[in-house]
Design a protein around this motif. Sequence first.
Motif, PDB file in Angstrom:
ATOM      1  N   ILE A  49      31.194  46.251  43.315  1.00  0.00           N
ATOM      2  CA  ILE A  49      30.396  47.802  43.007  1.00  0.00           C
ATOM      3  C   ILE A  49      31.112  48.546  41.472  1.00  0.00           C
ATOM      4  O   ILE A  49      30.051  49.015  41.149  1.00  0.00           O
ATOM      5  CB  ILE A  49      31.235  48.574  44.137  1.00  0.00           C
ATOM      6  CG1 ILE A  49      31.243  50.013  44.096  1.00  0.00           C
ATOM      7  CG2 ILE A  49      32.851  48.613  43.481  1.00  0.00           C
ATOM      8  CD1 ILE A  49      31.553  51.260  45.413  1.00  0.00           C
ATOM      9  N   ASN A  50      31.455  47.325  41.177  1.00  0.00           N
ATOM     10  CA  ASN A  50      31.530  47.748  39.127  1.00  0.00           C
ATOM     11  C   ASN A  50      30.720  46.900  38.785  1.00  0.00           C
ATOM     12  O   ASN A  50      30.596  47.278  37.692  1.00  0.00           O
ATOM     13  CB  ASN A  50      32.619  47.466  38.813  1.00  0.00           C
ATOM     14  CG  ASN A  50      34.084  48.273  39.634  1.00  0.00           C
ATOM     15  OD1 ASN A  50      33.865  49.248  39.912  1.00  0.00           O
ATOM     16  ND2 ASN A  50      35.164  47.640  39.958  1.00  0.00           N
ATOM     17  N   ASP A  51      30.097  46.035  39.258  1.00  0.00           N
ATOM     18  CA  ASP A  51      29.148  45.855  38.198  1.00  0.00           C
ATOM     19  C   ASP A  51      28.076  46.527  38.330  1.00  0.00           C
ATOM     20  O   ASP A  51      27.469  47.157  39.205  1.00  0.00           O
ATOM     21  CB  ASP A  51      28.351  44.196  39.068  1.00  0.00           C
ATOM     22  CG  ASP A  51      29.486  43.279  39.023  1.00  0.00           C
ATOM     23  OD1 ASP A  51      30.484  42.839  38.199  1.00  0.00           O
ATOM     24  OD2 ASP A  51      28.994  42.279  39.781  1.00  0.00           O
ATOM     25  N   ASN A  52      27.368  46.645  36.910  1.00  0.00           N
ATOM     26  CA  ASN A  52      26.230  47.345  36.837  1.00  0.00           C
ATOM     27  C   ASN A  52      24.978  46.207  36.228  1.00  0.00           C
ATOM     28  O   ASN A  52      25.081  45.108  35.141  1.00  0.00           O
ATOM     29  CB  ASN A  52      26.952  48.240  35.025  1.00  0.00           C
ATOM     30  CG  ASN A  52      27.910  49.522  36.448  1.00  0.00           C
ATOM     31  OD1 ASN A  52      27.630  49.867  37.503  1.00  0.00           O
ATOM     32  ND2 ASN A  52      28.956  50.250  35.539  1.00  0.00           N
TER      33      ASN A  52
END
Length: 90
Positions: free
Chosen positions: A87-90
């Motif tokens: 979820i923290n990967d952008n």
Amino acid sequence: MWWSIWWVWIAAGFLIGGLEILAPGYIFLGFAIGAVVTGILLGLGVLSGGPALLVLTFAICSLVAWIALRRTMGVREGQVKVWDRDINDN
């Protein structure tokens, strides 16, 4: 002693089976089946021995029951979610 009484094993199996209601997932069901089978074998006169033989029989019956339950009712396809991104990967 108490370990050589057949109905004690069967009652223990039903009590352990009741724990399965509190913690579903076939965790205690193998142990419950093992205790009931040990009680049945003891009641029929197939088993006669000390506590070591009875505990060994209980362990083997529980393991066989757990393996059978795992094969018949084990993890179904799609039951486990595999995450391919964070979820923290952008």
